[in-house]
Structure formats: C-alpha cells, structure tokens
Design a protein around this motif. Structure first.
Motif, PDB file in Angstrom:
ATOM      1  N   GLN A 119       0.776  -1.169   0.088  1.00  0.00           N
ATOM      2  CA  GLN A 119       0.002  -0.200  -0.078  1.00  0.00           C
ATOM      3  C   GLN A 119       1.028   1.294   0.103  1.00  0.00           C
ATOM      4  O   GLN A 119       0.392   2.162   0.441  1.00  0.00           O
ATOM      5  N   THR A 120       2.055   1.145  -0.408  1.00  0.00           N
ATOM      6  CA  THR A 120       2.839   2.375  -0.659  1.00  0.00           C
ATOM      7  C   THR A 120       2.367   3.583  -1.099  1.00  0.00           C
ATOM      8  O   THR A 120       2.286   4.695  -1.097  1.00  0.00           O
ATOM      9  N   LYS A 121       1.638   3.518  -2.442  1.00  0.00           N
ATOM     10  CA  LYS A 121       1.147   4.352  -3.357  1.00  0.00           C
ATOM     11  C   LYS A 121      -0.090   5.061  -2.210  1.00  0.00           C
ATOM     12  O   LYS A 121      -0.242   6.366  -2.171  1.00  0.00           O
ATOM     13  N   LYS A 122      -1.125   4.196  -1.674  1.00  0.00           N
ATOM     14  CA  LYS A 122      -2.055   4.850  -0.702  1.00  0.00           C
ATOM     15  C   LYS A 122      -1.352   5.771   0.405  1.00  0.00           C
ATOM     16  O   LYS A 122      -2.107   6.592   0.704  1.00  0.00           O
ATOM     17  N   VAL A 123      -0.563   5.005   1.065  1.00  0.00           N
ATOM     18  CA  VAL A 123       0.174   5.715   2.246  1.00  0.00           C
ATOM     19  C   VAL A 123       0.757   7.153   1.749  1.00  0.00           C
ATOM     20  O   VAL A 123       0.327   8.217   2.190  1.00  0.00           O
ATOM     21  N   ALA A 124       1.205   7.196   0.490  1.00  0.00           N
ATOM     22  CA  ALA A 124       2.015   8.324  -0.031  1.00  0.00           C
ATOM     23  C   ALA A 124       0.854   9.377  -0.375  1.00  0.00           C
ATOM     24  O   ALA A 124       0.957  10.690  -0.032  1.00  0.00           O
ATOM     25  N   MET A 125      -0.340   8.994  -0.975  1.00  0.00           N
ATOM     26  CA  MET A 125      -1.376   9.944  -1.348  1.00  0.00           C
ATOM     27  C   MET A 125      -2.128  10.451  -0.188  1.00  0.00           C
ATOM     28  O   MET A 125      -2.437  11.539  -0.266  1.00  0.00           O
ATOM     29  N   LYS A 126      -1.967  10.056   0.975  1.00  0.00           N
ATOM     30  CA  LYS A 126      -2.525  10.716   2.213  1.00  0.00           C
ATOM     31  C   LYS A 126      -1.876  11.743   2.523  1.00  0.00           C
ATOM     32  O   LYS A 126      -2.494  13.265   2.942  1.00  0.00           O
ATOM     33  N   TYR A 127      -0.448  11.981   2.271  1.00  0.00           N
ATOM     34  CA  TYR A 127       0.176  12.893   2.410  1.00  0.00           C
ATOM     35  C   TYR A 127      -0.062  14.142   1.595  1.00  0.00           C
ATOM     36  O   TYR A 127       0.059  15.458   1.587  1.00  0.00           O
ATOM     37  N   CYS A 128      -0.296  13.974   0.193  1.00  0.00           N
ATOM     38  CA  CYS A 128      -0.544  14.651  -1.122  1.00  0.00           C
ATOM     39  C   CYS A 128      -1.912  15.371  -0.610  1.00  0.00           C
ATOM     40  O   CYS A 128      -2.253  16.281  -0.791  1.00  0.00           O
ATOM     41  N   LYS A 129      -2.896  14.530  -0.299  1.00  0.00           N
ATOM     42  CA  LYS A 129      -4.128  15.203   0.350  1.00  0.00           C
ATOM     43  C   LYS A 129      -4.004  15.997   1.470  1.00  0.00           C
ATOM     44  O   LYS A 129      -4.772  17.035   1.614  1.00  0.00           O
ATOM     45  N   LYS A 130      -3.181  15.704   2.206  1.00  0.00           N
ATOM     46  CA  LYS A 130      -2.983  16.582   3.510  1.00  0.00           C
ATOM     47  C   LYS A 130      -2.328  17.783   3.095  1.00  0.00           C
ATOM     48  O   LYS A 130      -2.723  18.873   3.556  1.00  0.00           O
ATOM     49  N   TYR A 131      -0.976  17.812   2.541  1.00  0.00           N
ATOM     50  CA  TYR A 131      -0.378  18.772   2.299  1.00  0.00           C
ATOM     51  C   TYR A 131      -0.687  19.719   0.741  1.00  0.00           C
ATOM     52  O   TYR A 131      -0.271  20.849   0.517  1.00  0.00           O
ATOM     53  N   GLY A 132      -1.519  18.889  -0.191  1.00  0.00           N
ATOM     54  CA  GLY A 132      -1.678  19.446  -1.465  1.00  0.00           C
ATOM     55  C   GLY A 132      -0.489  18.982  -2.321  1.00  0.00           C
ATOM     56  O   GLY A 132       0.593  18.827  -2.089  1.00  0.00           O
ATOM     57  N   SER A 133      -1.084  18.920  -3.803  1.00  0.00           N
ATOM     58  CA  SER A 133      -0.261  18.098  -4.639  1.00  0.00           C
ATOM     59  C   SER A 133       0.831  19.127  -5.056  1.00  0.00           C
ATOM     60  O   SER A 133       1.766  18.972  -6.034  1.00  0.00           O
ATOM     61  N   ASP A 134       0.733  20.588  -4.886  1.00  0.00           N
ATOM     62  CA  ASP A 134       1.963  21.307  -5.054  1.00  0.00           C
ATOM     63  C   ASP A 134       3.106  21.034  -4.164  1.00  0.00           C
ATOM     64  O   ASP A 134       4.402  21.413  -4.722  1.00  0.00           O
TER      65      ASP A 134
END
Length: 327
Positions: A119-134
């Motif tokens: 679930q590496t991608k899923k874990v990483a996407m949580k940070y993308c959603k939290k901090y924004g994709s910029d």
C-alpha cells in the motif's frame, strides 16, 4: 617423443600471466558486447501523469523546464508502507517549519512508487491530500525499475533548483540537509552551475563494524576496495542515500546513467568525476532501520559485477558520457 609434463617456475608464471591476460580480454569483450548502449528513458503513458489531491490527472513537469521551487526531495519507495510514514512525517515537519521561518523557501516532495505490491502508493497519497499536490506528489511507475531507475524518474519530474535524494526508511536525520547544503555552498563557484554534496556515514564505520558479523564486514571492505580501485577514489561512502545536487548536475549525470539497481550511486559519482563536477562529502547522522531490501551476499555480488562493468564499459567505449532527453 614424450612431451614434458612439468614446467619450470618461469614458464609456469608466464603461462599464468598469459591466461590472466586472456581472461581479462574475454571479460572486456563480454562487458562490451552485452552492454546496452544507452539506457531506456522512456515513460509509459501512465507515468506521464500524477494524481493531484482531488484525484485528477496532471502532466508531470520536466527537469528541462525552468525551476519553480527552491528544493525538490525525491523519495524512491518500493514496498515501503511501514517505513515511509515516519520519514514523511519528519521530512514535512522540517520543511513546513523552514517555510514558516523563510516564506521565500519553496519545496516539493516526490514519492516515486517503484511498482510496489503493498500500500505504498495509498500511504503516500495521504500526504498529498493533507499538504496538497503542489508540495507532495506521488509518481507511480508501471513496473519496478530498481532504486536508481526510480530516483531518475523522480529527478526528471522535478521543479527544484536543488534536488535531494532521500531514502524512504528515514535512516538519515532530515534536518541534516542543512549540512549537505553547506557542503554544496562551500564548493562555489560551481562550474556550469554543477555541484554535488553527499551525505556520508564513513565516520560511523568503526561502530558499525562492531555490530556486524565478520562475513558482512569482509563484504563491506571488499566492496569499498572495489569502489576505490575501479570507480570512485575521492568519496569514502558512495552508498548513503542522502545526496544533494544542483539542477544542472542532476540533469547531466542522470541523463548519462546506465545502472538502475543498487550500484547506481557509484556510476553517478563516477560520471560526475569524469565530468569534473565538484563533489563534497559531509558527515550526517544515520541510524540503521530494519526492513532493508538489500540481501547481503547476492546484492553485494551483483554490485561487485556492476562495478567491474562500469569501469570496463566506459573504458572500452561501450558506454559514453552522453546526455539524452526522457520521452
């Protein structure tokens, strides 16, 4: 007439020397013939996009574009669902605090999911959603390329003036980026805006030897000798995954890189030395984290083979210092 069955000592020495020379020529021929002239820099169609925080596709930028961030952090990740959160928490906490102190400081963290089966991608996407994709982006590779291949794909998608490679295990204290930044600064003026600063664990060698088996210590010394003898003489620790490069140095070295597995660091620094890019080595705080993907004997054996082939393939002209653009 019977042939003599024994050789004199000088004759035996001459025969062994001839055999050794023949073997070396054979190895050189094999290294040259089996070499891939230039590594594939092709992106699969799915790798030309990343998902933003809202789940929409956006095109990945290119290292050939002008930089728009001060710092890019590239985190190669293969089956790192357990170790990645601690690293990301520490990294983003530092970067956010630094940005609050200095609003002109801008950054991005690019997590490269190297074909993970967990679930590496899923874990990483949580940070993308939290901090924004910029600030946090997840680049998913269609298949496993190896650590060097994953770092390269991340580097080619960077927007930073400076690019930091950082391992997903968080073994190096992220705040030590200030040490490698200082090392980079001390190399100025940078020829053609190119310079590299390497985090190093060489100062911890005595402590690590005390904790390792004799066999692993022997492998470590053997590897270090091969690195020094065949490829890189100026850097004591080529394998620490904490390296800071200027954008121009990253473009030049990663565009030439052939090795995509564990020995890619050595080829990267070998290329830099050949191009006369200045390199600093800076001591960093490092702690061994459980869960390494490195299998001691077989990984070291593969790396030893790669070191020999790096030297022979550049020496015979099978590999050249060429710059290519990623498609």
């Amino acid at each position: 007439m019977a042939l003599p069955l024994s050789l004199s000592l000088p004759e035996a020495a001459a025969a062994l020397a001839a055999l050794a020379a023949l073997l070396l020529v054979l190895i050189c021929v094999i290294a040259h013939v089996t070499a891939t002239k230039m590594p594939t820099l092709h992106r699969h169609e799915e790798e030309k996009f990343f998902l933003n925080a809202e789940g929409r596709k956006e095109s990945v930028p290119s290292i050939h574009d002008p930089p728009t961030k001060e710092l890019s952090v590239v985190v190669p990740s293969y089956n790192e669902e357990n170790r990645l959160p601690l690293m990301m928490d520490e990294t983003l906490d530092y970067l956010e605090k630094r940005q609050k102190r200095d609003p002109s400081f801008t950054y991005e963290v690019i997590v490269v999911d190297d074909g993970s089966k967990d679930q590496t991608k899923k874990v990483a996407m949580k940070y993308c959603k939290k901090y924004g994709s910029d600030k946090v982006r997840v680049l998913s590779l269609v298949k496993n390329r190896g650590k060097g291949g994953a770092v390269r794909m991340g580097v080619f998608s960077c927007r930073g003036k400076k690019i930091l490679m950082a391992d997903a295990d968080g073994a190096t204290k992220f705040e030590d980026i200030e040490k490698v930044e200082e090392g980079l600064k001390n190399l100025q003026p940078w020829p053609n805006q190119m310079a590299i600063s390497c985090g190093s664990r060489a100062h911890l060698e005595k402590d690590s030897i005390a904790k390792r088996s004799y066999f692993r210590t022997l492998l470590m010394y053997g590897f270090h000798f091969l690195v020094w003898f065949l490829c890189v003489k100026e850097i004591r620790d080529t394998q620490c995954g904490f390296k800071l490069l200027t954008r121009e140095a990253a473009l030049r070295t990663f565009s030439t890189l052939h090795i995509e597995r564990w020995a890619f660091d050595v080829e990267l620094l070998y290329i830099a030395q050949r191009l006369r890019i200045p390199i600093a080595e800076v001591a960093v705080n490092w702690t061994e984290i459980e869960g390494s993907k490195l299998v001691p004997f077989w990984s070291w054996l593969q790396m030893g083979r790669d070191l020999l082939f790096i030297r022979l393939r550049y020496m015979t002209g099978a590999w050249r210092l060429e710059t290519r653009k990623c498609n």
